[in-house]
Write a protein that holds these residues in place. Structure first.
Motif, PDB file in Angstrom:
ATOM      1  N   PRO A 277       0.747  -1.203  -0.020  1.00  0.00           N
ATOM      2  CA  PRO A 277      -0.104   0.097   0.011  1.00  0.00           C
ATOM      3  C   PRO A 277       0.645   1.248  -0.032  1.00  0.00           C
ATOM      4  CG  PRO A 277      -0.075  -0.894   2.163  1.00  0.00           C
ATOM      5  CD  PRO A 277       0.751  -2.075   1.256  1.00  0.00           C
ATOM      6  N   ASP A 337      -3.744  -1.833   3.748  1.00  0.00           N
ATOM      7  CA  ASP A 337      -4.376  -1.485   2.344  1.00  0.00           C
ATOM      8  C   ASP A 337      -5.965  -1.361   2.512  1.00  0.00           C
ATOM      9  OD1 ASP A 337      -4.450  -1.910  -0.441  1.00  0.00           O
ATOM     10  OD2 ASP A 337      -5.792  -3.501  -0.232  1.00  0.00           O
ATOM     11  N   ALA A 338      -6.508  -1.971   3.502  1.00  0.00           N
ATOM     12  CA  ALA A 338      -7.996  -1.878   3.821  1.00  0.00           C
ATOM     13  C   ALA A 338      -8.433  -0.529   4.535  1.00  0.00           C
ATOM     14  CB  ALA A 338      -8.537  -3.007   4.767  1.00  0.00           C
ATOM     15  N   LEU A 340      -6.768   2.129   3.917  1.00  0.00           N
ATOM     16  CA  LEU A 340      -6.551   2.990   3.133  1.00  0.00           C
ATOM     17  C   LEU A 340      -8.127   3.387   2.356  1.00  0.00           C
ATOM     18  CD1 LEU A 340      -2.925   2.920   1.846  1.00  0.00           C
ATOM     19  CD2 LEU A 340      -4.039   4.788   3.160  1.00  0.00           C
ATOM     20  N   LYS A 341      -8.575   2.150   2.114  1.00  0.00           N
ATOM     21  CA  LYS A 341      -9.844   2.047   1.522  1.00  0.00           C
ATOM     22  C   LYS A 341     -11.289   2.140   2.469  1.00  0.00           C
ATOM     23  CE  LYS A 341      -7.963  -1.095  -1.778  1.00  0.00           C
ATOM     24  NZ  LYS A 341      -7.707  -2.513  -2.374  1.00  0.00           N
ATOM     25  N   ASP A 342     -10.839   2.703   3.692  1.00  0.00           N
ATOM     26  CA  ASP A 342     -11.770   3.345   4.493  1.00  0.00           C
ATOM     27  C   ASP A 342     -12.568   2.279   5.178  1.00  0.00           C
ATOM     28  OD1 ASP A 342     -11.393   6.000   4.198  1.00  0.00           O
ATOM     29  OD2 ASP A 342     -12.890   5.836   2.194  1.00  0.00           O
ATOM     30  N   ASP A 343     -11.587   0.867   5.572  1.00  0.00           N
ATOM     31  CA  ASP A 343     -12.155   0.019   6.418  1.00  0.00           C
ATOM     32  C   ASP A 343     -10.980  -0.256   7.446  1.00  0.00           C
ATOM     33  OD1 ASP A 343     -13.002  -2.478   7.457  1.00  0.00           O
ATOM     34  OD2 ASP A 343     -13.066  -3.755   5.651  1.00  0.00           O
TER      35      ASP A 343
END
Length: 500
Positions: A277, A337-338, A340-343
């Motif tokens: 990421p 990584d998650a 950065l995807k708002d999770d």
């Protein structure tokens, strides 16, 4: 003292484990010990144990020891022991300690195949024990789970007078709770007392000398034992060693360097892969990490639990815990990584693991053992100016880890029992060879500490492992594993300075 150990141990073993076990005759009878035992302690060294079956190839017992060795006729406590029986006829007993302080040797032995090679399992009865203050032994109690959940959520602005005062008061309240819920034991969970317990365990298990494998804090326990009971030392392996001469502040500074080095190694590995990421150079990825921590401080990220968004503390916990093993690095990569995807759910999972928080919000009852033991071993003073200066120096070493690994002195200075320990080198003169292992990018016990301990010990033999993660035996190096097992099984002393 290992800054992050209290966040890492496995969940506490349930008391139901021993329910319904039947009492059997003692498996071994005590034998004469190598060194003379003071008359006032003879009752402890010659006690016979009531062993209970507590799982396939496992037997359990409680060993009685004095709470205060200066008053052996006073109050007693118990040390819980769990033994894994050798697959073949045992050539002896191997005592183990997973670190901490506060790590459970019983839990370690219950996960036997994760730690020890097949040759050791075939040839040794492996004894795990919960040191005083820990787990199933007479244990430290501080906050319950609800109180701890609230305590972990507190935030302080240490640049303000009010923030500092609130911080000191919160730590004082915690220490007061430890004293109220633990009683007099809170002043007797130091490492010297634990080492004296270990010598009693050696004797009641029928061993004239101690064969021992200690990790991390377990190296301080092992070195202390060697210094106190040199005549009783057999084959000792100290993996991920602590330099016993360091002060509290010097330990914190060493770990700032260690985690900075370990995280940069993670970033280098991550950037070489396809799914990282982060981007750019290691320095650029480090800055991206710092920016992400600051971002979650200002704007927490939602998780599957709407009441528990991920903030900077949770992200920092997730980063810290995954530095202990490169096998955890993919989990951190996936979690960031998650995020950065708002999770933030994966980051929250790792943070909960770091803090030993179960899904139902409960924590181990003995979670205060880490601080109680640490603070009896390391004398400190409550001095805001000095703590702030130390924090500023650590931030110069690492913008990511510096401040977070600082300001620990008030936590010990506010405990109800002050330490009178003396931090000094341990030589343990006159012992057989003692094997000390260091890992080059160990975050929690830096390589330099192991080098220092091996140099201090009169009979120290050093093995250096060029690798990542915390401790080396069982971490994938055939070179280390073969050297350790040849030493423990056959007494073959590795070459001093062996590099793996």
């Amino acid at each position: 003292m290992v800054f992050s150990r209290a966040r890492l141990a496995a969940s506490a073993v349930g008391l139901a484990l021993l329910t319904g076990c039947t009492t059997a005759a003692p498996m071994v009878q005590p034998t004469d010990t190598s060194a003379p035992v003071p008359d006032e302690l003879e009752q402890y060294y010659t006690q016979e144990l009531d062993w209970s079956e507590c799982g396939t190839n496992f037997d359990c017992a409680d060993v009685t020891v004095p709470m205060d060795y200066d008053e052996p006729d006073g109050e007693t406590i118990t040390i819980a022991v769990k033994t894994f029986r050798a697959a073949d006829t045992a050539q002896g007993t191997l005592f183990v300690n997973p670190g901490g302080p506060g790590g459970s040797g019983i839990e370690m032995v219950e996960n036997i195949s994760s730690y020890f090679g097949s040759e050791l399992l075939r040839n040794f009865d492996i004894v795990g024990f919960d040191p005083r203050g820990v787990g199933e032994s007479s244990a430290v109690r501080c906050y319950d789970s609800a109180e701890l959940e609230e305590y972990y959520s507190l935030e302080f602005d240490l640049e303000t007078d009010q923030g500092w005062d609130d911080y000191v008061q919160a730590l004082t309240d915690y220490g007061d709770a430890c004293e109220a819920n633990t009683g007099e034991l809170i002043g007797h969970v130091d490492t010297i007392s634990a080492a004296r317990d270990l010598d009693v365990l050696r004797a009641v298990m029928g061993e004239s000398t101690l064969t021992y494998l200690g990790y991390s804090y377990g190296t301080l326990l092992g070195a202390t034992y060697a210094d106190l009971f040199g005549d009783n030392v057999g084959r000792l392996v100290l993996d991920g060693a602590i330099d016993p001469s360091l002060s509290f502040t010097e330990v914190s500074t060493g770990q700032v360097r260690g985690f900075e080095r370990a995280y940069r190694s993670y970033l280098e590995d991550c950037l070489a892969g396809a799914d990282c990421p982060f981007s750019g150079t290691v320095d650029e990825a480090m800055q991206q990490t710092i920016d992400l921590v600051e971002q979650t401080r200002d704007t927490p990220v939602e998780t599957s639990d709407p009441d528990r968004p991920v903030d900077d503390a949770s992200l920092f916990n997730a980063i810290t815990v995954t530095m202990y093993s490169p096998a955890s690095w993919p989990s951190l990569t996936s979690a960031i990584d998650a995020l950065l995807k708002d999770d933030g759910s994966q980051v929250q999972f790792l943070s909960d693991y770091a803090l030993e928080r179960e899904d139902d919000g409960t924590y181990p009852e003995d979670q205060g053992a880490f601080r109680a033991i640490d603070c009896l071993d390391y004398p400190v003073e409550l001095d805001r100016q000095t703590s702030t200066a130390n924090a500023e120096a650590n931030e110069e070493l690492s913008e990511l880890f510096g401040e977070a690994f600082s300001y620990g002195e008030p936590g010990c200075a506010t405990m109800p029992v002050a330490s009178d320990a003396v931090r000094e080198e341990i030589a343990a003169p006159g012992t057989p060879p003692i094997v000390v292992i260091g890992t080059t990018r160990d975050p929690a016990t830096p390589y330099e500490w192991a080098e220092a301990l091996a140099e201090q010990l009169e009979s120290g033999v050093f093995i250096g492992y060029d690798g990542d993660g915390h401790t080396a035996y069982g971490a994938g190096s055939a070179c280390v594993d073969e050297a350790v097992e040849a030493f423990l099984l056959e007494g073959l002393v590795p070459e001093d300075g062996l590099t793996c």
